[in-house]
Scaffold this motif. Structure first.
Motif, PDB file in Angstrom:
ATOM      1  N   GLY A  32       0.835  -1.205   0.000  1.00 34.93           N
ATOM      2  CA  GLY A  32       0.000   0.000   0.000  1.00 34.93           C
ATOM      3  C   GLY A  32       0.865   1.248   0.000  1.00 34.93           C
ATOM      4  O   GLY A  32       2.091   1.178  -0.166  1.00 34.93           O
ATOM      5  N   GLY A  33       0.196   2.356   0.229  1.00 32.51           N
ATOM      6  CA  GLY A  33       0.869   3.652   0.155  1.00 32.51           C
ATOM      7  C   GLY A  33       0.281   4.389  -1.033  1.00 32.51           C
ATOM      8  O   GLY A  33       0.416   3.951  -2.180  1.00 32.51           O
ATOM      9  N   ALA A  34      -0.397   5.497  -0.740  1.00 35.86           N
ATOM     10  CA  ALA A  34      -1.204   6.169  -1.752  1.00 35.86           C
ATOM     11  C   ALA A  34      -0.425   6.469  -3.033  1.00 35.86           C
ATOM     12  O   ALA A  34      -0.888   6.179  -4.137  1.00 35.86           O
ATOM     13  CB  ALA A  34      -1.776   7.461  -1.165  1.00 35.86           C
ATOM     14  N   ASN A  37       0.541   3.403  -4.949  1.00 35.00           N
ATOM     15  CA  ASN A  37      -0.650   2.871  -5.634  1.00 35.00           C
ATOM     16  C   ASN A  37      -0.906   3.639  -6.933  1.00 35.00           C
ATOM     17  O   ASN A  37      -1.213   3.047  -7.970  1.00 35.00           O
ATOM     18  CB  ASN A  37      -1.901   3.011  -4.749  1.00 35.00           C
ATOM     19  CG  ASN A  37      -1.817   2.190  -3.474  1.00 35.00           C
ATOM     20  OD1 ASN A  37      -1.000   1.294  -3.359  1.00 35.00           O
ATOM     21  ND2 ASN A  37      -2.681   2.495  -2.519  1.00 35.00           N
ATOM     22  N   MET A 110      -7.565   1.111   9.640  1.00 33.73           N
ATOM     23  CA  MET A 110      -6.122   1.067   9.375  1.00 33.73           C
ATOM     24  C   MET A 110      -5.382   1.393  10.663  1.00 33.73           C
ATOM     25  O   MET A 110      -5.624   2.431  11.269  1.00 33.73           O
ATOM     26  CB  MET A 110      -5.746   2.115   8.327  1.00 33.73           C
ATOM     27  CG  MET A 110      -6.483   1.936   7.013  1.00 33.73           C
ATOM     28  SD  MET A 110      -6.335   3.399   5.973  1.00 33.73           S
ATOM     29  CE  MET A 110      -4.733   3.088   5.272  1.00 33.73           C
ATOM     30  N   TYR A 112      -1.711   2.181  11.906  1.00 38.84           N
ATOM     31  CA  TYR A 112      -0.397   2.512  11.354  1.00 38.84           C
ATOM     32  C   TYR A 112       0.740   2.106  12.290  1.00 38.84           C
ATOM     33  O   TYR A 112       0.673   2.320  13.506  1.00 38.84           O
ATOM     34  CB  TYR A 112      -0.274   4.029  11.177  1.00 38.84           C
ATOM     35  CG  TYR A 112      -1.111   4.640  10.077  1.00 38.84           C
ATOM     36  CD1 TYR A 112      -1.350   3.981   8.887  1.00 38.84           C
ATOM     37  CD2 TYR A 112      -1.618   5.923  10.242  1.00 38.84           C
ATOM     38  CE1 TYR A 112      -2.080   4.579   7.876  1.00 38.84           C
ATOM     39  CE2 TYR A 112      -2.351   6.537   9.232  1.00 38.84           C
ATOM     40  CZ  TYR A 112      -2.581   5.849   8.061  1.00 38.84           C
ATOM     41  OH  TYR A 112      -3.293   6.450   7.066  1.00 38.84           O
ATOM     42  N   ARG A 114       4.207   3.351  11.666  1.00 38.36           N
ATOM     43  CA  ARG A 114       5.053   4.075  10.718  1.00 38.36           C
ATOM     44  C   ARG A 114       5.817   5.243  11.346  1.00 38.36           C
ATOM     45  O   ARG A 114       6.586   5.901  10.647  1.00 38.36           O
ATOM     46  CB  ARG A 114       4.202   4.564   9.538  1.00 38.36           C
ATOM     47  CG  ARG A 114       3.126   5.563   9.910  1.00 38.36           C
ATOM     48  CD  ARG A 114       2.029   5.684   8.876  1.00 38.36           C
ATOM     49  NE  ARG A 114       2.454   6.086   7.563  1.00 38.36           N
ATOM     50  CZ  ARG A 114       1.595   6.308   6.544  1.00 38.36           C
ATOM     51  NH1 ARG A 114       0.282   6.176   6.732  1.00 38.36           N
ATOM     52  NH2 ARG A 114       2.039   6.667   5.369  1.00 38.36           N
ATOM     53  N   ILE A 145      -0.617  12.913   2.490  1.00 39.48           N
ATOM     54  CA  ILE A 145       0.045  11.918   3.359  1.00 39.48           C
ATOM     55  C   ILE A 145       1.557  12.186   3.354  1.00 39.48           C
ATOM     56  O   ILE A 145       2.187  12.237   4.405  1.00 39.48           O
ATOM     57  CB  ILE A 145      -0.258  10.479   2.896  1.00 39.48           C
ATOM     58  CG1 ILE A 145      -1.759  10.193   2.962  1.00 39.48           C
ATOM     59  CG2 ILE A 145       0.506   9.465   3.762  1.00 39.48           C
ATOM     60  CD1 ILE A 145      -2.190   8.863   2.350  1.00 39.48           C
ATOM     61  N   ARG A 177      -5.127  12.552   6.632  1.00 41.63           N
ATOM     62  CA  ARG A 177      -5.000  11.451   7.602  1.00 41.63           C
ATOM     63  C   ARG A 177      -4.728  12.067   8.973  1.00 41.63           C
ATOM     64  O   ARG A 177      -3.560  12.324   9.321  1.00 41.63           O
ATOM     65  CB  ARG A 177      -3.846  10.520   7.223  1.00 41.63           C
ATOM     66  CG  ARG A 177      -3.958   9.853   5.863  1.00 41.63           C
ATOM     67  CD  ARG A 177      -5.005   8.744   5.866  1.00 41.63           C
ATOM     68  NE  ARG A 177      -4.980   7.982   4.638  1.00 41.63           N
ATOM     69  CZ  ARG A 177      -5.698   8.269   3.545  1.00 41.63           C
ATOM     70  NH1 ARG A 177      -6.491   9.330   3.539  1.00 41.63           N
ATOM     71  NH2 ARG A 177      -5.638   7.498   2.483  1.00 41.63           N
ATOM     72  N   ASP A 266      -6.913   6.537  -4.803  1.00 48.44           N
ATOM     73  CA  ASP A 266      -5.656   6.473  -5.554  1.00 48.44           C
ATOM     74  C   ASP A 266      -5.943   6.029  -6.986  1.00 48.44           C
ATOM     75  O   ASP A 266      -5.342   6.539  -7.940  1.00 48.44           O
ATOM     76  CB  ASP A 266      -4.684   5.480  -4.917  1.00 48.44           C
ATOM     77  CG  ASP A 266      -4.456   5.778  -3.452  1.00 48.44           C
ATOM     78  OD1 ASP A 266      -4.612   6.943  -3.063  1.00 48.44           O
ATOM     79  OD2 ASP A 266      -4.150   4.842  -2.704  1.00 48.44           O
ATOM     80  N   ASP A 302      -5.285  -2.785  -1.783  1.00 50.94           N
ATOM     81  CA  ASP A 302      -5.171  -1.326  -1.900  1.00 50.94           C
ATOM     82  C   ASP A 302      -4.853  -0.932  -3.331  1.00 50.94           C
ATOM     83  O   ASP A 302      -5.053   0.206  -3.740  1.00 50.94           O
ATOM     84  CB  ASP A 302      -4.022  -0.804  -1.022  1.00 50.94           C
ATOM     85  CG  ASP A 302      -4.370  -0.851   0.452  1.00 50.94           C
ATOM     86  OD1 ASP A 302      -5.340  -1.537   0.795  1.00 50.94           O
ATOM     87  OD2 ASP A 302      -3.676  -0.204   1.238  1.00 50.94           O
TER      88      ASP A 302
HETATM   89  O1  KDG Z   1      -5.159   5.383  -0.225  1.00 46.63           O
HETATM   90  C1  KDG Z   1      -4.856   4.099   0.262  1.00 46.63           C
HETATM   91  C2  KDG Z   1      -3.901   4.360   1.324  1.00 46.63           C
HETATM   92  O2  KDG Z   1      -4.612   4.898   2.401  1.00 46.63           O
HETATM   93  C3  KDG Z   1      -3.154   3.177   1.822  1.00 46.63           C
HETATM   94  O3  KDG Z   1      -2.568   2.435   0.786  1.00 46.63           O
HETATM   95  C4  KDG Z   1      -2.167   3.550   2.882  1.00 46.63           C
HETATM   96  O4  KDG Z   1      -1.027   5.459   2.065  1.00 46.63           O
HETATM   97  C5  KDG Z   1      -1.712   4.981   2.911  1.00 46.63           C
HETATM   98  C6  KDG Z   1      -2.075   5.817   4.048  1.00 46.63           C
HETATM   99  O5  KDG Z   1      -1.181   6.490   4.511  1.00 46.63           O
HETATM  100  O6  KDG Z   1      -3.197   5.853   4.509  1.00 46.63           O
END
Ligand code: KDG
Length: 321
Positions: A32-34, A37, A110, A112, A114, A145, A177, A266, A302
């Motif tokens: 994942g990670g916007a 993606n 979700m 995290y 991180r 993000i 977020r 995304d 994702d």
């Molecule tokens: O948009 C999807 C993302 O939310 C996910 O892949 C994780 O990047 C992310 C985040 O920080 O929420």
């Protein structure tokens, strides 16, 4: 092929099986990670995409770079941090009987892991190191993000919007977020507004825009942010309003049996941006966004797996999409 670059944090995703966490002994790993993606959506749509990021010197970092490389994303600018870990998040899915019962069927939570991650050390040095990649691209994309990861990451995204454009577009997806802004919550709206005003293509979800900027209304948001050449507002009532210069177009979303929502924004951004880079008009760009989001909404990962670009183009040409 047009070229684009995305900048942000990638995360290993661990999906609790079945959830809730208290009862989950098994986790399915995915990526994942916007911004990562978005890069994978772009490569599926005939755009050459690169990803600027930092990962840890660990298995999750190698997994993420391998995952993106396998999807055709240029990861040559990704830096491996010798001490900080790759970020991860745990996903709990709702739906009762064995799944997290406090969540509705299509909702996910979700969690995290991180703080102090490799990508939270992203800084203007990473921008300078990737100058070659940036110089060759027609568009660079990041999200709220990336900006929220740390103060040094904010400096990077602010430097990015201040760079001379030399024909390159800057794209920004709000992706608010709140958890990432915990230590600087009072600055979030001002920092994010600066990024919206300083970008050329901007995506806002109506609900998150309501939280950050005080209105969910597309026309009020346009009045508040006249600067970006293109502003896309994803309305709560399942339509998207796109503003491009003097044009305003509203396109309804498809009616779908939604499996899961994470990653849909995304996919929308990737679809819109690919259509933009291929020279399609505003309404087609919005349709590409909807179609790619539909692929994400009906899958569980994702990352959206899309139909072939020619098939998408044919679908986008259908009326009533
Ligand atoms: O948009 C999807 C993302 O939310 C996910 O892949 C994780 O990047 C992310 C985040 O920080 O929420």
């Amino acid at each position: 092929r047009p070229r684009a670059v995305t900048i942000g944090e990638g995360l290993a995703v661990l999906v609790a099986q079945p959830g809730p966490l208290e009862e989950s002994e098994t986790f399915d790993r995915s990526a994942g990670g916007a911004e990562a993606n978005v890069a994978t959506v772009l490569t599926q749509l005939a755009v050459e995409a690169g990803w600027i990021s930092r990962v840890g010197d660990d298995g999750f970092g190698r997994y993420l770079t391998g995952h993106l490389r396998a999807r055709g994303v240029d990861v040559s600018a990704v830096v491996t941090d010798p001490t900080r870990p790759t970020a991860m998040y745990v996903k709990e899915r709702g739906g009762g009987s064995g799944r997290a019962t406090d969540l509705a069927a299509r909702d996910s939570r979700m969690l995290y892991y991180r703080t102090g991650s490799a990508a939270s050390a992203l800084s203007t040095a990473d921008l300078a190191a990737a100058a070659g990649l940036l110089d060759r691209c027609a568009l660079v994309h990041c999200t709220g993000i990336t900006t929220a990861l740390s103060e040094s990451a904010t400096e990077l995204t602010e430097a990015l919007i201040a760079l001379p454009r030399r024909g390159r577009l800057v794209s920004f997806d709000l992706n608010f977020r709140p958890a990432l802004w915990a230590g600087r919550a009072e600055q979030a709206a001002e920092i994010l507004a600066r990024h919206v005003r300083g970008s050329d293509v901007v995506f806002l979800g109506a609900d998150e825009a309501g939280t950050v900027f005080g209105t969910e209304d597309a026309d009020e948001l346009r009045a508040l942010f006249p600067e970006p050449g293109q502003l896309v507002v994803k309305n709560n009532e399942h339509s998207v309003t796109g503003f491009s210069g003097p044009d305003r177009v509203e396109v309804p979303a498809l009616s779908l049996d939604v499996t899961e929502r994470i990653g849909a924004g995304d996919a929308f951004a990737g679809g819109y941006l690919a259509a933009l880079l291929h020279g399609r008009p505003l309404e087609q760009r919005l349709r590409f966004g909807h179609l790619c989001a539909a692929a994400a909404l009906t899958g569980t990962g994702d990352v959206a797996e899309l139909p072939a670009p020619e098939r998408l183009a044919a679908l986008a040409a259908c009326s009533g999409t």
